[in-house]
Design a protein around this motif. Structure first.
Motif, PDB file in Angstrom:
ATOM      1  N   THR A 122       7.031  -2.101 -10.907  1.00  0.00           N
ATOM      2  CA  THR A 122       8.071  -1.709  -9.902  1.00  0.00           C
ATOM      3  C   THR A 122       8.067  -2.602  -8.641  1.00  0.00           C
ATOM      4  O   THR A 122       8.769  -3.208  -8.314  1.00  0.00           O
ATOM      5  CB  THR A 122       8.362  -0.534  -9.667  1.00  0.00           C
ATOM      6  OG1 THR A 122       8.906  -0.316 -11.079  1.00  0.00           O
ATOM      7  CG2 THR A 122       9.639  -0.259  -9.221  1.00  0.00           C
ATOM      8  N   ILE A 123       6.450  -2.150  -7.963  1.00  0.00           N
ATOM      9  CA  ILE A 123       5.923  -2.505  -6.462  1.00  0.00           C
ATOM     10  C   ILE A 123       6.548  -3.706  -6.646  1.00  0.00           C
ATOM     11  O   ILE A 123       6.781  -5.396  -5.793  1.00  0.00           O
ATOM     12  CB  ILE A 123       5.666  -1.879  -5.964  1.00  0.00           C
ATOM     13  CG1 ILE A 123       5.574  -0.332  -5.559  1.00  0.00           C
ATOM     14  CG2 ILE A 123       5.544  -2.650  -4.099  1.00  0.00           C
ATOM     15  CD1 ILE A 123       7.288   0.361  -5.245  1.00  0.00           C
ATOM     16  N   GLY A 124       5.866  -4.677  -7.398  1.00  0.00           N
ATOM     17  CA  GLY A 124       5.594  -5.925  -7.564  1.00  0.00           C
ATOM     18  C   GLY A 124       6.962  -6.855  -7.704  1.00  0.00           C
ATOM     19  O   GLY A 124       6.801  -7.945  -7.397  1.00  0.00           O
ATOM     20  N   ARG A 125       7.478  -5.578  -8.256  1.00  0.00           N
ATOM     21  CA  ARG A 125       8.819  -7.301  -8.627  1.00  0.00           C
ATOM     22  C   ARG A 125       9.380  -6.850  -7.347  1.00  0.00           C
ATOM     23  O   ARG A 125      10.146  -8.152  -6.813  1.00  0.00           O
ATOM     24  CB  ARG A 125       9.679  -6.252  -9.401  1.00  0.00           C
ATOM     25  CG  ARG A 125       8.623  -6.399 -10.999  1.00  0.00           C
ATOM     26  CD  ARG A 125       9.622  -7.954 -11.105  1.00  0.00           C
ATOM     27  NE  ARG A 125       9.264  -8.090 -12.957  1.00  0.00           N
ATOM     28  CZ  ARG A 125       9.056  -9.358 -13.647  1.00  0.00           C
ATOM     29  NH1 ARG A 125       8.880 -10.280 -13.101  1.00  0.00           N
ATOM     30  NH2 ARG A 125       8.992  -9.348 -14.997  1.00  0.00           N
ATOM     31  N   MET A 126       9.164  -6.107  -7.036  1.00  0.00           N
ATOM     32  CA  MET A 126       9.985  -5.764  -4.710  1.00  0.00           C
ATOM     33  C   MET A 126       9.729  -6.710  -3.924  1.00  0.00           C
ATOM     34  O   MET A 126       9.810  -7.875  -3.736  1.00  0.00           O
ATOM     35  CB  MET A 126      10.260  -4.876  -4.392  1.00  0.00           C
ATOM     36  CG  MET A 126      11.048  -4.318  -5.146  1.00  0.00           C
ATOM     37  SD  MET A 126      11.978  -2.523  -4.946  1.00  0.00           S
ATOM     38  CE  MET A 126      10.919  -1.418  -4.724  1.00  0.00           C
ATOM     39  N   SER A 127       7.670  -6.243  -4.513  1.00  0.00           N
ATOM     40  CA  SER A 127       7.344  -7.467  -3.055  1.00  0.00           C
ATOM     41  C   SER A 127       6.418  -8.457  -3.323  1.00  0.00           C
ATOM     42  O   SER A 127       6.577  -9.019  -2.309  1.00  0.00           O
ATOM     43  CB  SER A 127       5.773  -6.044  -2.547  1.00  0.00           C
ATOM     44  OG  SER A 127       5.078  -6.402  -3.721  1.00  0.00           O
ATOM     45  N   THR A 130      -4.044  -6.076  -2.559  1.00  0.00           N
ATOM     46  CA  THR A 130      -3.231  -5.083  -2.427  1.00  0.00           C
ATOM     47  C   THR A 130      -2.180  -4.408  -3.646  1.00  0.00           C
ATOM     48  O   THR A 130      -2.528  -3.028  -3.879  1.00  0.00           O
ATOM     49  CB  THR A 130      -2.407  -5.028  -1.121  1.00  0.00           C
ATOM     50  OG1 THR A 130      -1.519  -6.612  -1.394  1.00  0.00           O
ATOM     51  CG2 THR A 130      -3.047  -5.564   0.606  1.00  0.00           C
ATOM     52  N   LEU A 131      -1.655  -4.756  -3.933  1.00  0.00           N
ATOM     53  CA  LEU A 131      -0.525  -4.766  -5.408  1.00  0.00           C
ATOM     54  C   LEU A 131      -1.798  -4.240  -6.234  1.00  0.00           C
ATOM     55  O   LEU A 131      -1.701  -2.651  -6.459  1.00  0.00           O
ATOM     56  CB  LEU A 131       0.017  -5.490  -6.168  1.00  0.00           C
ATOM     57  CG  LEU A 131       1.124  -4.977  -7.244  1.00  0.00           C
ATOM     58  CD1 LEU A 131       1.982  -4.015  -6.536  1.00  0.00           C
ATOM     59  CD2 LEU A 131       1.846  -6.592  -7.644  1.00  0.00           C
ATOM     60  N   ALA A 132      -2.713  -4.942  -6.783  1.00  0.00           N
ATOM     61  CA  ALA A 132      -3.401  -4.171  -7.901  1.00  0.00           C
ATOM     62  C   ALA A 132      -3.807  -2.893  -7.134  1.00  0.00           C
ATOM     63  O   ALA A 132      -4.526  -1.968  -8.663  1.00  0.00           O
ATOM     64  CB  ALA A 132      -4.457  -5.255  -8.578  1.00  0.00           C
ATOM     65  N   GLY A 133      -4.588  -3.236  -6.234  1.00  0.00           N
ATOM     66  CA  GLY A 133      -5.314  -2.035  -6.176  1.00  0.00           C
ATOM     67  C   GLY A 133      -4.298  -0.681  -5.830  1.00  0.00           C
ATOM     68  O   GLY A 133      -4.941   0.791  -6.087  1.00  0.00           O
ATOM     69  N   SER A 134      -3.807  -0.407  -4.550  1.00  0.00           N
ATOM     70  CA  SER A 134      -2.677   0.230  -4.432  1.00  0.00           C
ATOM     71  C   SER A 134      -1.864   1.003  -5.916  1.00  0.00           C
ATOM     72  O   SER A 134      -1.979   2.090  -5.253  1.00  0.00           O
ATOM     73  CB  SER A 134      -1.711  -0.733  -3.734  1.00  0.00           C
ATOM     74  OG  SER A 134      -2.392  -0.974  -2.280  1.00  0.00           O
ATOM     75  N   ALA A 135      -1.917   0.471  -6.689  1.00  0.00           N
ATOM     76  CA  ALA A 135      -0.893   1.209  -8.042  1.00  0.00           C
ATOM     77  C   ALA A 135      -1.891   1.586  -8.342  1.00  0.00           C
ATOM     78  O   ALA A 135      -1.249   2.250  -9.474  1.00  0.00           O
ATOM     79  CB  ALA A 135      -0.672  -0.800  -8.953  1.00  0.00           C
ATOM     80  N   VAL A 155       0.692  -1.133   0.032  1.00  0.00           N
ATOM     81  CA  VAL A 155      -0.113  -0.253  -0.364  1.00  0.00           C
ATOM     82  C   VAL A 155       0.890   1.309  -0.104  1.00  0.00           C
ATOM     83  O   VAL A 155       1.006   2.229  -0.817  1.00  0.00           O
ATOM     84  CB  VAL A 155      -0.808   0.077   1.427  1.00  0.00           C
ATOM     85  CG1 VAL A 155      -1.732   1.760   1.342  1.00  0.00           C
ATOM     86  CG2 VAL A 155      -1.961  -0.898   0.919  1.00  0.00           C
ATOM     87  N   PHE A 156       1.689   1.135   1.117  1.00  0.00           N
ATOM     88  CA  PHE A 156       2.588   2.676   0.993  1.00  0.00           C
ATOM     89  C   PHE A 156       4.132   2.314   0.194  1.00  0.00           C
ATOM     90  O   PHE A 156       4.241   3.690  -0.226  1.00  0.00           O
ATOM     91  CB  PHE A 156       3.513   2.256   2.550  1.00  0.00           C
ATOM     92  CG  PHE A 156       2.219   2.824   3.507  1.00  0.00           C
ATOM     93  CD1 PHE A 156       1.546   3.880   3.709  1.00  0.00           C
ATOM     94  CD2 PHE A 156       1.832   1.387   4.398  1.00  0.00           C
ATOM     95  CE1 PHE A 156       0.848   3.663   4.692  1.00  0.00           C
ATOM     96  CE2 PHE A 156       1.148   1.853   5.082  1.00  0.00           C
ATOM     97  CZ  PHE A 156      -0.147   3.095   5.784  1.00  0.00           C
ATOM     98  N   GLY A 157       3.961   1.628  -0.473  1.00  0.00           N
ATOM     99  CA  GLY A 157       4.985   1.182  -1.313  1.00  0.00           C
ATOM    100  C   GLY A 157       4.849   1.916  -3.156  1.00  0.00           C
ATOM    101  O   GLY A 157       5.470   3.340  -3.652  1.00  0.00           O
ATOM    102  N   CYS A 158       3.289   1.485  -3.095  1.00  0.00           N
ATOM    103  CA  CYS A 158       2.763   2.225  -4.087  1.00  0.00           C
ATOM    104  C   CYS A 158       2.803   3.399  -4.115  1.00  0.00           C
ATOM    105  O   CYS A 158       2.424   4.199  -4.945  1.00  0.00           O
ATOM    106  CB  CYS A 158       1.183   1.157  -4.123  1.00  0.00           C
ATOM    107  SG  CYS A 158       1.555  -0.595  -4.894  1.00  0.00           S
ATOM    108  N   ALA A 159       1.505   3.977  -3.038  1.00  0.00           N
ATOM    109  CA  ALA A 159       1.892   5.553  -2.906  1.00  0.00           C
ATOM    110  C   ALA A 159       2.928   6.193  -3.275  1.00  0.00           C
ATOM    111  O   ALA A 159       2.949   7.401  -4.024  1.00  0.00           O
ATOM    112  CB  ALA A 159       1.110   5.323  -1.209  1.00  0.00           C
TER     113      ALA A 159
END
Length: 433
Positions: A122-127, A144-149, A103-107
């Motif tokens: 980018t965030i998905g590759r890490m998380s 959380t990844l799809a929504g927050s992105a 959530v916060f990484g995508c923000a």
């Protein structure tokens, strides 16, 4: 054949092609070709050639593969592991624990890229690998990844807000400021959902191996310094006016490479692997973008978006009924088009309707972006879903199912800014006119 029926036929055809296993880009192109051939007088082949050529060398999109490459480099270095090691002590007792990193990484990254696809990649590759390894449930990782992105479309600098501002002659600076309040609201909704799920079913969230005192947390925070330097370098270069998002993306690749080498766990082999993986992901996204561009142009030639918007306008609805109708309209339209195309094709018709019933165009711009965010995680053409599918290989319907609660949270966000418009308008009002 009426316009609503034509839209349903084309949507059904697209779903059928995707269900048959056809590549997304080819399915989009096929529907576009059929739409042009059957419902317009434009030469489908010539339109295809000019569209693919015109959209294949867009400088603005250069930032996308660069941000993807940055994520691939971070994935293969110790930096992504360091980020989780630095955050874990602080989040070890929070409900939902490390899911909040998505959530916060995508923000944070949304404020760098302005693109939901780049944020997801980018965030998905890490998380995703790290959370999977730690035993977090797949549905919450992907959701959380799809929504927050989707925050990449709302949090400044947002490409789609620039497009809306130009199309409607609204102040882009005021639009950017207006996006801050709803952006914070959505971050709170997403984080709150994760917390509630954790409270309701604690067994979903794996226990961290140990608990940390304050001194240990501060010591672990040193692991965040390289990532913080990278974020500050990229974001700072944009907000200081030193670099465009594309330039900042290039700077991010350079900084990520330097930090990865400095960590002592990077090599020429890993750099080559990062380049090849980023190339594959970027080609996949670019191929889909070309298919989406062709479909967007085809929709413009058929006149469906403009005619459907005019059809809604002819109903003489109240403000509430109009917003409900437009919400449904944009969600359905998002099944065909990317967000920028939705804005470009419909604003010229919809804005007179909006102004006639007294809706603030500034508020409507933010409302439109939040609704378009919903289309990013709505099948069959939810672009974030395709990006995550391409990264993980997971069936797109499983990704869509995981993202569905966040679709509902975005819908709640639309309701909240409609009931409390000050969420959007308060900060811009402080700027004056």
């Amino acid at each position: 054949m009426s316009d609503p029926l034509i839209a349903l036929v084309l949507l059904g055809g697209l779903i059928l092609l995707l269900s048959a296993g056809l590549w997304v880009a080819i399915a989009l192109g096929t529907v576009a070709f059929i739409a042009l051939s059957l419902f317009s007088n434009a030469p489908a082949g010539l339109v295809m050639a000019t569209t693919l050529w015109g959209h294949s060398h867009s400088w603005a999109l250069t930032a996308l593969p660069l941000f993807i490459l940055m994520g691939e480099i971070l994935l293969r270095s110790r930096l992504s592991q360091d980020m989780f090691d630095g955050l874990a002590p602080w989040l070890s007792r929070a409900p939902g624990r490390l899911l909040h990193v998505n959530v916060f990484g995508c923000a944070i990254f949304a404020a760098v890229s302005g693109s939901s696809a780049a944020t997801a990649a980018t965030i998905g590759r890490m998380s995703v690998p790290e959370l999977t390894k730690r035993g977090y449930p797949e549905s919450l990782i992907l959701g959380t990844l799809a929504g927050s992105a989707t925050l990449g479309l709302l949090i400044p600098p947002s490409i789609i807000l620039i497009v809306y501002g130009v199309a409607t002659e609204q102040s882009i600076a005021r639009l950017f400021i207006a996006g801050v309040g709803p952006g914070v609201m959505l971050i709170a909704l997403f984080a709150g959902y994760v917390a509630v799920r954790a409270w309701m079913n604690p067994s979903l969230i794996p226990n961290e191996a140990r608990h940390f005192n304050l001194r240990e947390r501060l010591n672990a925070s040193r692991n965040l310094i390289p990532v913080a330097l990278l974020i500050l370098g990229v974001i700072g270069s944009i907000y200081a006016g030193l670099a465009s998002p594309t330039d900042a993306a290039a700077l991010g690749v350079v900084l990520a490479t330097i930090l990865a080498w400095a960590s002592g766990a990077f090599s020429w082999k890993l750099l080559f692997e990062a380049l090849m993986s980023a190339t594959r992901t970027s080609c996949m996204i670019a191929f889909i973008l070309l298919g989406a561009a062709y479909l967007s142009v085809a929709m413009g030639f058929t006149g469906l978006p403009r005619n459907l918007a005019s059809w809604i306008g002819a109903m003489d609805l109240s403000v509430t009924a109009l917003l409900l109708a437009l919400t449904l309209f944009f969600i359905v339209l998002g099944c065909f088009l990317d967000g920028i195309s939705v804005v470009v094709l419909t604003t010229s018709i919809i804005m007179p309707m909006i102004q006639a019933v007294g809706i603030d165009p500034l508020w409507f711009g933010i409302y439109l972006v939040v609704v378009v965010e919903m289309s990013q995680i709505t099948p069959p053409v939810g672009f974030n879903l395709f990006v995550i599918q391409g990264m993980t290989g997971i069936n797109i319907m499983r990704v869509a199912k995981a993202a569905f609660p966040f679709f509902l949270l975005l819908l709640l966000g639309v309701a909240l800014i409609s009931i409390f418009p000050g969420i959007v308008t308060y900060l811009p009002s402080l700027m004056g006119n």
